[in-house]
Scaffold this motif. Structure first.
Motif, short mmCIF file in Angstrom:
data_model
loop_
_atom_site.label_atom_id
_atom_site.label_comp_id
_atom_site.label_asym_id
_atom_site.label_seq_id
_atom_site.Cartn_x
_atom_site.Cartn_y
_atom_site.Cartn_z
N ASN A 1 14.42 39.34 60.49
CA ASN A 1 14.94 39.71 59.24
C ASN A 1 13.97 40.84 58.84
OD1 ASN A 1 15.68 40.03 56.65
ND2 ASN A 1 15.60 37.89 56.04
N PRO A 2 14.48 41.96 58.55
CA PRO A 2 13.76 43.24 57.89
C PRO A 2 13.26 42.97 56.60
CG PRO A 2 16.13 43.65 58.11
CD PRO A 2 16.18 42.42 58.64
N GLU A 3 13.60 42.24 55.86
CA GLU A 3 12.98 41.79 54.61
C GLU A 3 11.64 41.13 54.75
OE1 GLU A 3 15.60 39.50 52.24
OE2 GLU A 3 17.14 41.16 52.34
N LEU A 4 11.60 40.46 55.87
CA LEU A 4 10.37 39.58 56.28
C LEU A 4 9.33 40.57 56.60
CD1 LEU A 4 11.49 36.44 57.83
CD2 LEU A 4 10.74 36.83 55.67
N MET A 5 9.54 41.53 57.32
CA MET A 5 8.73 42.52 57.78
C MET A 5 8.24 43.49 56.62
SD MET A 5 7.09 44.20 60.06
CE MET A 5 7.79 43.85 61.62
N GLU A 6 9.02 43.79 55.64
CA GLU A 6 8.74 44.57 54.30
C GLU A 6 7.78 43.69 53.56
OE1 GLU A 6 9.28 47.70 53.62
OE2 GLU A 6 10.39 47.90 55.62
N LEU A 7 7.83 42.45 53.58
CA LEU A 7 6.95 41.28 52.86
C LEU A 7 5.73 41.56 53.45
CD1 LEU A 7 6.46 39.33 50.85
CD2 LEU A 7 7.51 37.65 52.29
N MET A 8 5.86 41.40 54.91
CA MET A 8 4.38 41.17 55.70
C MET A 8 3.73 42.68 55.46
SD MET A 8 4.98 39.44 59.27
CE MET A 8 6.24 40.34 59.81
N LYS A 9 4.32 43.87 55.35
CA LYS A 9 3.86 45.31 55.14
C LYS A 9 3.09 45.05 53.74
CE LYS A 9 6.88 47.91 57.93
NZ LYS A 9 7.83 48.85 57.90
N ARG A 10 3.98 44.56 52.80
CA ARG A 10 3.08 44.66 51.37
C ARG A 10 2.05 43.83 51.22
NH1 ARG A 10 8.78 43.64 49.67
NH2 ARG A 10 7.94 41.44 49.16
N LEU A 11 2.10 42.54 52.03
CA LEU A 11 0.86 41.86 52.02
C LEU A 11 -0.38 42.40 52.76
CD1 LEU A 11 2.48 38.22 52.45
CD2 LEU A 11 1.39 39.09 50.60
N THR A 12 -0.20 42.93 53.89
CA THR A 12 -1.01 43.76 54.52
C THR A 12 -1.67 44.58 53.61
OG1 THR A 12 0.01 43.25 56.59
CG2 THR A 12 -1.55 45.06 56.79
N VAL A 13 -1.02 45.66 52.98
CA VAL A 13 -1.70 46.67 52.27
C VAL A 13 -2.53 46.05 51.09
CG1 VAL A 13 -0.93 48.35 50.36
CG2 VAL A 13 0.24 48.33 52.54
N LYS A 14 -2.08 44.84 50.49
CA LYS A 14 -2.94 44.23 49.60
C LYS A 14 -4.29 43.68 50.13
CE LYS A 14 -2.83 41.69 45.39
NZ LYS A 14 -2.26 41.73 44.13
N LYS A 15 -3.96 43.00 51.46
CA LYS A 15 -5.26 42.79 52.03
C LYS A 15 -5.96 43.69 52.52
CE LYS A 15 -6.18 39.89 56.37
NZ LYS A 15 -6.85 40.89 57.16
N LYS A 16 -5.51 44.95 52.76
CA LYS A 16 -6.41 45.95 53.34
C LYS A 16 -7.28 46.64 52.03
CE LYS A 16 -4.15 47.53 57.47
NZ LYS A 16 -3.60 48.71 57.91
N LYS A 17 -6.74 46.63 51.05
CA LYS A 17 -7.06 46.92 49.70
C LYS A 17 -8.37 45.98 49.37
CE LYS A 17 -3.54 49.14 47.40
NZ LYS A 17 -2.78 49.28 46.31
N ILE A 18 -8.38 44.61 49.39
CA ILE A 18 -9.34 43.66 49.26
C ILE A 18 -10.39 43.78 50.20
CG2 ILE A 18 -9.72 41.21 49.31
CD1 ILE A 18 -7.07 40.77 48.51
N GLU A 19 -10.22 43.91 51.62
CA GLU A 19 -11.12 44.30 52.49
C GLU A 19 -11.82 45.61 52.41
OE1 GLU A 19 -9.07 43.69 56.32
OE2 GLU A 19 -9.09 41.48 55.97
N VAL A 20 -11.38 46.58 52.12
CA VAL A 20 -12.09 47.88 51.57
C VAL A 20 -13.16 47.43 50.48
CG1 VAL A 20 -11.94 49.91 50.68
CG2 VAL A 20 -10.41 49.37 52.43
N ARG A 21 -12.67 46.81 49.61
CA ARG A 21 -13.59 46.48 48.38
C ARG A 21 -14.83 45.43 48.94
NH1 ARG A 21 -16.53 46.90 44.85
NH2 ARG A 21 -16.21 45.87 42.48
N LEU A 22 -14.52 44.67 49.74
CA LEU A 22 -15.58 43.81 50.44
C LEU A 22 -16.59 44.61 51.22
CD1 LEU A 22 -13.67 40.67 51.49
CD2 LEU A 22 -15.41 40.57 49.91
N LYS A 23 -15.98 45.52 52.19
CA LYS A 23 -16.90 45.99 52.99
C LYS A 23 -17.58 47.28 52.87
CE LYS A 23 -14.28 43.69 56.98
NZ LYS A 23 -13.47 44.04 58.02
N GLY A 24 -16.57 47.90 51.69
CA GLY A 24 -17.10 49.18 51.18
C GLY A 24 -16.48 50.29 52.25
N ARG A 25 -16.23 51.39 51.56
CA ARG A 25 -15.61 52.45 52.20
C ARG A 25 -16.94 53.22 53.27
NH1 ARG A 25 -11.71 52.38 49.03
NH2 ARG A 25 -11.50 53.24 47.20
N VAL A 26 -16.05 53.16 54.63
CA VAL A 26 -16.97 53.70 55.59
C VAL A 26 -16.70 55.04 56.05
CG1 VAL A 26 -17.79 53.43 57.93
CG2 VAL A 26 -17.19 51.36 56.60
#
Length: 71
Positions: free
Chosen positions: A46-71
């Motif tokens: 289902n392409p809607e599930l792929m879009e949901l995973m993409k949105r969650l991944t973007v939010k997860k990456k933002k959280i991880e950048v804040r945890l690790k700091g920008r390199v």
């Protein structure tokens, strides 16, 4: 709780004023949600599930950048 409801709730949480441990927990929750949705996606393609995973991944990456700091 339904994984889609959890994902929707996760998307709507505020990231401001989160402690480091809250960010770690949020990152782990995002990973769990993404992997769970991916298992469902493999069966339905289902392409809607792929879009949901993409949105969650973007939010997860933002959280991880804040945890690790920008390199």
């Amino acid at each position: 709780m339904n994984i889609f409801k959890e994902a929707e709730d996760f998307e709507n949480i505020k990231m401001s004023n989160m402690s480091t441990s809250d960010r770690v927990a949020a990152s782990r929750k995002a990973k769990r949600l993404i992997l769970g949705i991916n298992e469902i996606y493999k069966d339905t393609l289902n392409p809607e599930l792929m879009e949901l995973m993409k949105r969650l991944t973007v939010k997860k990456k933002k959280i991880e950048v804040r945890l690790k700091g920008r390199v």
